[in-house]
Motif scaffolding. Structure first.
Motif, PDB file in Angstrom:
ATOM      1  N   ASN A  23       0.804  -1.214  -0.347  1.00  0.00           N
ATOM      2  CA  ASN A  23      -0.101   0.052  -0.044  1.00  0.00           C
ATOM      3  C   ASN A  23       0.716   1.272   0.090  1.00  0.00           C
ATOM      4  O   ASN A  23       1.823   1.597   0.820  1.00  0.00           O
ATOM      5  N   THR A  24       0.633   2.132  -1.023  1.00  0.00           N
ATOM      6  CA  THR A  24       1.435   3.312  -1.051  1.00  0.00           C
ATOM      7  C   THR A  24       0.785   4.695  -0.625  1.00  0.00           C
ATOM      8  O   THR A  24       1.199   5.747  -0.661  1.00  0.00           O
ATOM      9  N   GLY A  25      -0.485   4.658  -0.017  1.00  0.00           N
ATOM     10  CA  GLY A  25      -1.080   5.690   0.640  1.00  0.00           C
ATOM     11  C   GLY A  25      -2.073   6.295  -0.562  1.00  0.00           C
ATOM     12  O   GLY A  25      -2.165   5.885  -1.604  1.00  0.00           O
ATOM     13  N   ASP A  26      -2.964   6.956  -0.077  1.00  0.00           N
ATOM     14  CA  ASP A  26      -4.321   7.247  -0.849  1.00  0.00           C
ATOM     15  C   ASP A  26      -4.761   6.314  -1.624  1.00  0.00           C
ATOM     16  O   ASP A  26      -5.094   6.553  -2.781  1.00  0.00           O
ATOM     17  N   HIS A  27      -4.924   5.223  -0.913  1.00  0.00           N
ATOM     18  CA  HIS A  27      -6.017   4.009  -1.684  1.00  0.00           C
ATOM     19  C   HIS A  27      -5.153   3.553  -3.003  1.00  0.00           C
ATOM     20  O   HIS A  27      -5.874   3.069  -3.653  1.00  0.00           O
ATOM     21  N   GLU A  28      -3.766   3.660  -3.046  1.00  0.00           N
ATOM     22  CA  GLU A  28      -3.022   3.151  -4.207  1.00  0.00           C
ATOM     23  C   GLU A  28      -2.182   2.004  -3.601  1.00  0.00           C
ATOM     24  O   GLU A  28      -1.986   2.008  -2.342  1.00  0.00           O
ATOM     25  N   GLU A  29      -1.997   1.031  -4.588  1.00  0.00           N
ATOM     26  CA  GLU A  29      -1.251  -0.123  -4.167  1.00  0.00           C
ATOM     27  C   GLU A  29      -0.226  -0.034  -5.175  1.00  0.00           C
ATOM     28  O   GLU A  29      -0.453  -0.039  -6.574  1.00  0.00           O
ATOM     29  N   LYS A  30       0.959  -0.924  -4.896  1.00  0.00           N
ATOM     30  CA  LYS A  30       2.180  -1.194  -5.848  1.00  0.00           C
ATOM     31  C   LYS A  30       2.105  -2.500  -5.956  1.00  0.00           C
ATOM     32  O   LYS A  30       1.787  -3.109  -4.864  1.00  0.00           O
ATOM     33  N   VAL A  31       1.795  -3.237  -7.130  1.00  0.00           N
ATOM     34  CA  VAL A  31       1.538  -4.759  -7.245  1.00  0.00           C
ATOM     35  C   VAL A  31       3.013  -5.200  -7.870  1.00  0.00           C
ATOM     36  O   VAL A  31       3.555  -4.490  -8.881  1.00  0.00           O
ATOM     37  N   PHE A  32       3.546  -6.339  -7.451  1.00  0.00           N
ATOM     38  CA  PHE A  32       4.738  -6.869  -7.810  1.00  0.00           C
ATOM     39  C   PHE A  32       4.309  -8.451  -8.385  1.00  0.00           C
ATOM     40  O   PHE A  32       3.484  -8.918  -7.580  1.00  0.00           O
ATOM     41  N   LEU A  33       5.236  -9.031  -9.255  1.00  0.00           N
ATOM     42  CA  LEU A  33       5.383 -10.382  -9.368  1.00  0.00           C
ATOM     43  C   LEU A  33       6.741 -10.799  -8.712  1.00  0.00           C
ATOM     44  O   LEU A  33       7.737 -10.071  -8.935  1.00  0.00           O
ATOM     45  N   ILE A  34       6.824 -11.831  -7.993  1.00  0.00           N
ATOM     46  CA  ILE A  34       7.934 -12.585  -7.227  1.00  0.00           C
ATOM     47  C   ILE A  34       7.967 -13.998  -7.557  1.00  0.00           C
ATOM     48  O   ILE A  34       7.124 -14.518  -7.746  1.00  0.00           O
ATOM     49  N   ASP A  35       9.298 -14.487  -7.518  1.00  0.00           N
ATOM     50  CA  ASP A  35       9.551 -15.710  -7.613  1.00  0.00           C
ATOM     51  C   ASP A  35       9.685 -16.409  -6.263  1.00  0.00           C
ATOM     52  O   ASP A  35       9.379 -15.594  -5.081  1.00  0.00           O
ATOM     53  N   GLU A  36       9.831 -17.685  -6.007  1.00  0.00           N
ATOM     54  CA  GLU A  36       9.880 -18.504  -4.724  1.00  0.00           C
ATOM     55  C   GLU A  36      11.019 -17.851  -3.591  1.00  0.00           C
ATOM     56  O   GLU A  36      11.009 -18.184  -2.470  1.00  0.00           O
ATOM     57  N   THR A  37      12.072 -17.162  -4.104  1.00  0.00           N
ATOM     58  CA  THR A  37      13.102 -16.485  -3.499  1.00  0.00           C
ATOM     59  C   THR A  37      12.690 -15.244  -3.073  1.00  0.00           C
ATOM     60  O   THR A  37      13.488 -14.464  -2.152  1.00  0.00           O
ATOM     61  N   GLY A  38      11.646 -14.522  -3.449  1.00  0.00           N
ATOM     62  CA  GLY A  38      11.318 -13.317  -3.132  1.00  0.00           C
ATOM     63  C   GLY A  38      11.767 -12.237  -4.191  1.00  0.00           C
ATOM     64  O   GLY A  38      11.519 -11.132  -4.177  1.00  0.00           O
ATOM     65  N   ARG A  39      12.396 -12.813  -5.175  1.00  0.00           N
ATOM     66  CA  ARG A  39      13.233 -11.781  -6.121  1.00  0.00           C
ATOM     67  C   ARG A  39      11.873 -11.395  -7.062  1.00  0.00           C
ATOM     68  O   ARG A  39      11.081 -11.979  -7.427  1.00  0.00           O
ATOM     69  N   GLU A  40      11.918  -9.991  -7.281  1.00  0.00           N
ATOM     70  CA  GLU A  40      10.896  -9.302  -8.244  1.00  0.00           C
ATOM     71  C   GLU A  40      11.169  -9.819  -9.683  1.00  0.00           C
ATOM     72  O   GLU A  40      12.305  -9.676 -10.128  1.00  0.00           O
TER      73      GLU A  40
END
Length: 181
Positions: A23-40
């Motif tokens: 959540n980035t504030g102001d009802h906004e979100e940043k969405v990512f795809l990650i692998d099983e190591t947590g790498r974006e």
């Protein structure tokens, strides 16, 4: 699999990939795809959209990630969409015909189809429309180009083309054209 918590929310892993949110504030979100190591998997500057499609706000182009093969197609298309889920084998792509804006902020597009696993163009990005909004049905898809004038025995209207999933065009017998209710 243990990954240090860095996100506000996370979906379950599916084929080694998870969608995570901050959540980035102001009802906004940043969405990512990650692998099983947590790498974006995708560049953090890109915006995740749906079905593993993402958008680069700097270039105004769309790309995608194929969970089945790990193929990452960097942003290259004006529009990119699917009619289903991330499991689909094909994506529908569109390119602007010109950069000139017409009435009501409309810019005409040419449509085609790419195979997700390798980015190969299956149906050339040169058609006015992909019909019925359902994608492939029984292994075939109908595309069209508008005809402005008279062609053979037909008056004004679309010129239809039928393709199979390999990108082979199936020609209609003379005098036969598709019909849909």
């Amino acid at each position: 699999v243990v990954i240090e918590p860095r996100w506000d929310e996370a979906d379950l892993f599916d084929r080694g990939v998870a969608v995570v949110f901050n959540n980035t504030g102001d009802h906004e979100e940043k969405v990512f795809l990650i692998d099983e190591t947590g790498r974006e998997i995708i560049d953090p500057a890109w915006e995740y959209r749906h079905g593993d499609v993402f958008y680069d706000p700097e270039t105004g182009k769309f790309g995608y990630y194929d969970r089945n093969t790990g193929f990452l197609h960097e942003p290259a298309y004006d529009e990119l969409f699917s009619y289903g889920t991330a499991d689909e084998e094909f994506l529908f792509v569109a390119e602007y015909v010109s950069m000139e804006v017409e009435e009501d902020d409309y810019r005409p597009l040419n449509y085609g189809v790419i195979r997700k696993s390798d980015g190969k163009v299956i149906i050339p990005i040169s058609y006015d429309g992909l019909y019925d909004g359902i994608g492939f049905s029984e292994g075939y898809i109908l595309v069209a180009n508008e005809i402005h004038g008279r062609t053979s025995d037909l008056d004004y209207g679309p010129e239809y083309h039928l393709f199979d999933q390999n990108g082979t065009e199936i020609l209609f017998p003379e005098g036969i054209m598709p019909y849909s209710l």
